[in-house]
Scaffold this active site. Sequence first.
Site, PDB file in Angstrom:
ATOM      1  N   ARG A  26       0.828  -1.211   0.000  1.00  0.00           N
ATOM      2  CA  ARG A  26       0.000   0.000   0.000  1.00  0.00           C
ATOM      3  C   ARG A  26       0.862   1.259   0.000  1.00  0.00           C
ATOM      4  NH1 ARG A  26      -2.637  -4.316   1.726  1.00  0.00           N
ATOM      5  NH2 ARG A  26      -4.906  -4.386   1.824  1.00  0.00           N
ATOM      6  N   ASP A 315      -4.209 -15.424   7.076  1.00  0.00           N
ATOM      7  CA  ASP A 315      -2.865 -15.836   6.660  1.00  0.00           C
ATOM      8  C   ASP A 315      -2.140 -16.642   7.738  1.00  0.00           C
ATOM      9  OD1 ASP A 315      -3.269 -14.591   4.257  1.00  0.00           O
ATOM     10  OD2 ASP A 315      -2.229 -12.751   4.818  1.00  0.00           O
ATOM     11  N   ARG A 346      -4.919 -23.963   0.721  1.00  0.00           N
ATOM     12  CA  ARG A 346      -4.168 -24.143   1.978  1.00  0.00           C
ATOM     13  C   ARG A 346      -4.847 -25.128   2.921  1.00  0.00           C
ATOM     14  NH1 ARG A 346      -2.113 -17.856   2.735  1.00  0.00           N
ATOM     15  NH2 ARG A 346      -0.357 -18.071   1.299  1.00  0.00           N
TER      16      ARG A 346
HETATM   17  C1  S3P Z   1      -4.198  -9.089   1.968  1.00  0.00           C
HETATM   18  C2  S3P Z   1      -5.454  -9.512   2.239  1.00  0.00           C
HETATM   19  C3  S3P Z   1      -5.805 -10.922   2.424  1.00  0.00           C
HETATM   20  C4  S3P Z   1      -4.566 -11.765   2.730  1.00  0.00           C
HETATM   21  C5  S3P Z   1      -3.432 -11.459   1.804  1.00  0.00           C
HETATM   22  C6  S3P Z   1      -3.045  -9.996   1.898  1.00  0.00           C
HETATM   23  C7  S3P Z   1      -3.965  -7.646   1.727  1.00  0.00           C
HETATM   24  O1  S3P Z   1      -6.395 -11.399   1.233  1.00  0.00           O
HETATM   25  O2  S3P Z   1      -4.890 -13.128   2.668  1.00  0.00           O
HETATM   26  O3  S3P Z   1      -2.305 -12.249   2.112  1.00  0.00           O
HETATM   27  O4  S3P Z   1      -2.814  -7.194   1.746  1.00  0.00           O
HETATM   28  O5  S3P Z   1      -4.957  -6.937   1.518  1.00  0.00           O
HETATM   29  P1  S3P Z   1      -7.979 -11.213   0.938  1.00  0.00           P
HETATM   30  O6  S3P Z   1      -8.282  -9.780   1.017  1.00  0.00           O
HETATM   31  O7  S3P Z   1      -8.176 -11.757  -0.440  1.00  0.00           O
HETATM   32  O8  S3P Z   1      -8.646 -12.028   1.987  1.00  0.00           O
END
Ligand code: S3P
Length: 433
Positions: A26, A315, A346
């Site tokens: 971000r 995660d 997973r």
């Molecule tokens: C993330 C959001 C999650 C996470 C990914 C990173 C992010 O995914 O599993 O590793 O940085 O916004 P989802 O938004 O698809 O759940």
Amino acid sequence: MLQRVVSVDRLEGTLSPPGDKSISHRAILLNAIARGPARITNCSTSIDCEATVACIRKLGVLAYHSHSEPSVVTVEGAGGLLWEPSMLLDAGNSGTTLRLLSGILAGQSFFSVVTGDHSLRHRPMARIIEPLKLMGANIQGRHDDALAPLAIHGGGLHGIDYKLPIASSQVKSALLLAGLQASSPTTLREPAPTRNHTENMLAAMGADIAIDGNTVMISPSTLNAQDIRVPGDISAAAFWMVAAATHPNATLEISGVGVNPSRAGVLEILRRMGADIQMNNPREEGGEPAADIVVKSSSLEGIKISGDIIPNVIDELPVLAVAACFARGTTVIRDAAELRLKETDRITAMVQELRNMGAVIQELPDGMVIEGSASLNGTTCQSYGDHRVAMALAVASLLAVGETVIEGAECVSVSYPEFWEHLETVTKRDVIA
Ligand code: S3P
């Protein structure tokens, strides 16, 4: 690469996990569309974040690493002005890159194509394509607009009022980035809270954004560049927390960990399981709460993990499944079908590999049931090319009897390039590749 891991009598030491991957993506992307230069320190040097840097460069943004310190990245945004890329934008293995970038590209009046590796080209993209089309974007994807590569003719967006069908920060963030470039306000309603780093950073960079419970409203805005110090990644720290809590003779200090409440569910779950966790030196880093975390050997109990906490710990579930193998009683993980849509499935991967090591574990459509107090045996395991599966299996191997060999172990670099080195530090052993 094959990685050998053997159990050790003692786990100890202090380590700093890499900069948070979600926040780093971000910081790079938002500064790429902001006005002015920004210096990002402790930025994740993961392959995933490198893909984000490479993509914004192809869009004409100057972005470079410091020669002396690769985790320092300077990004010089031109206030949202990007160039039409003459090449494919390759997100590699990174869903965050592909989905957030698509939200940006949907607002840019040029043609671009975003793609990724084999895993990413098989992950669901309709979840962003459908709402972006509702905002007026022209996007096509493979398989009837469900899969990457995505071809995007951006521009001409208007705001929407949208109820997200799934709790996903990647989807929410893609729509916020599109909403920033739309002609009218956008309201997003989440079914459950998800990580809020995008909202935090947008607010800090001057966006017109308001939050009310699980609803976020954004109005068209321009962003001001902001220097950001990225806190340590709690998702990386989680491997060491579980390693220390399950090992009979361990004390690990993990310093500078981001503990944003929308990400810190792993601490709550491990505490509910009985883990001995201390949080020291609470502070703020990059606009996010951070602390040093000390975890000691603990006697864990099985619990049920389900409901609204799942997006918060999505995660960490692979390594929490490992914790459950060494807990007393049964652990049930439910409401986690999203785990099947990650870098690999997973649920199947963890059930297969932990069972292979001797765990008593059952697969459910949306989770797993683990009977604890198992004694695991070292064997040859597959990573499925998934960084979090590889690292979770490494933690399981630390308590397994005999030697474990993890195949495809190089994939840890997708989020945590220093992982094997850190394992060597806390085990005080040469981990032989
Ligand atoms: C993330 C959001 C999650 C996470 C990914 C990173 C992010 O995914 O599993 O590793 O940085 O916004 P989802 O938004 O698809 O759940």
